[in-house]
Every structure is written in C-alpha cells, then in structure tokens.
Scaffold this motif. Structure first.
Motif, PDB file in Angstrom:
ATOM      1  N   LEU A   1       0.855  -1.187   0.000  1.00 45.12           N
ATOM      2  CA  LEU A   1       0.000   0.000   0.000  1.00 45.12           C
ATOM      3  C   LEU A   1       0.890   1.236   0.000  1.00 45.12           C
ATOM      4  N   PHE A   2       0.704   2.098  -0.997  1.00 41.10           N
ATOM      5  CA  PHE A   2       1.541   3.282  -1.152  1.00 41.10           C
ATOM      6  C   PHE A   2       0.730   4.550  -0.916  1.00 41.10           C
ATOM      7  N   ILE A   3       1.407   5.586  -0.410  1.00 40.58           N
ATOM      8  CA  ILE A   3       0.777   6.884  -0.186  1.00 40.58           C
ATOM      9  C   ILE A   3       1.712   7.966  -0.726  1.00 40.58           C
TER      10      ILE A   3
ATOM     11  N   LYS B   1      11.651   2.263  -6.805  1.00 34.79           N
ATOM     12  CA  LYS B   1      10.822   2.169  -8.016  1.00 34.79           C
ATOM     13  C   LYS B   1       9.606   3.093  -7.975  1.00 34.79           C
ATOM     14  N   HIS B   2       9.291   3.647  -6.808  1.00 31.48           N
ATOM     15  CA  HIS B   2       8.203   4.621  -6.664  1.00 31.48           C
ATOM     16  C   HIS B   2       8.760   5.845  -5.943  1.00 31.48           C
TER      17      HIS B   2
ATOM     18  N   TYR C   1       6.357   8.156  -3.754  1.00 34.52           N
ATOM     19  CA  TYR C   1       5.411   7.477  -2.873  1.00 34.52           C
ATOM     20  C   TYR C   1       6.150   6.754  -1.761  1.00 34.52           C
ATOM     21  N   ASN C   2       5.503   6.665  -0.607  1.00 37.61           N
ATOM     22  CA  ASN C   2       6.016   5.896   0.523  1.00 37.61           C
ATOM     23  C   ASN C   2       5.128   4.680   0.704  1.00 37.61           C
ATOM     24  N   GLU C   3       5.748   3.540   0.994  1.00 36.53           N
ATOM     25  CA  GLU C   3       4.968   2.333   1.244  1.00 36.53           C
ATOM     26  C   GLU C   3       4.665   2.233   2.730  1.00 36.53           C
TER      27      GLU C   3
END
Length: 126
Positions: A32-34, A62-63, A66-68
């Motif tokens: 889940l990323f934010i 890779k994102h 975004y933070n997971e």
C-alpha cells in the motif's frame, strides 16, 4: 477543506512465509503506497495478528514520489513463534488526510480549562 477518512485492510505483500521468534521483529511489506506530500495520520482500527504492530513508512526506489506503508511486527510471546503467510490480513488501518497542524500555546501554568482551574488530566467526561 474537509477531512477524508480512508479505511484499508493491510495484507502481507510477501512471497514466502515469515517466522518471527520471541523478541524478534520483522518489517512486513503491505503493498500500500501513499503520496509523500500528503499530510495524514494513521490509526490501527483492528489488529488481525497477535503481536505488537508499528506503522512504518518506507521510500521505494521504483516509486520515488510514494512511501509504502509497512508494518513492524514484534513477537512478545515467549511460548510461541508467529508465522505470517503471504496475503495474510495484518490489520485494518484508517488513514485521515488533510490533517491540520497543531498550534501549541506556550504557557507556564494552566489557568483555566474545561478540566478546572490549575489542573490537567482526564475529567472522566466522554
């Protein structure tokens, strides 16, 4: 702007089962990323595993924007090991966005409050 509340079930996004021994801790990916510039608060509504769980945000290469949301799982039960399987439900998380910053007021004495004069702590009123 109004607060928005999102509820998500956190699922272990792992390929192999993870065993956690007594007083050991493991970082479990949820997938889940934010977005990193979002101001929000996280609240565990319900834990689905018997352990201590701590919410942890990790930046992934890779994102980059975004933070997971990951969970640190700590086993505090000496009599058994915890086994987390792929796609196992870890808990239900509430995410509250558009949270305003708290403005602190510096004072040396609490003069008047709803809790009474020169006092602090719970009144027991709900």
């Amino acid at each position: 702007m109004r607060k928005k509340i999102y509820r998500s079930t956190l699922v272990a996004s792992i390929k192999r089962p993870v065993e956690i021994n007594f007083l050991e801790r493991k970082l479990i990916s949820t997938g889940l990323f934010i977005y990193e510039n979002t101001r929000c608060s996280f609240f565990f509504k319900k834990k689905m595993i018997e352990s201590i769980c701590v919410i942890h945000l990790t930046k992934k290469k890779k994102h980059p924007f975004y933070n997971e949301i990951q969970i640190i799982v700590i086993n505090v039960f000496p009599e058994k090991n915890i086994m987390i399987k792929p796609n196992e439900k870890l808990g239900i998380l509430d995410i509250v966005t558009d949270v305003k910053r708290i403005k602190w007021k510096k004072c040396s004495i609490l003069n008047r409050s709803i809790r009474g004069n020169n006092s602090f702590g719970s009144t027991g009123i709900l």
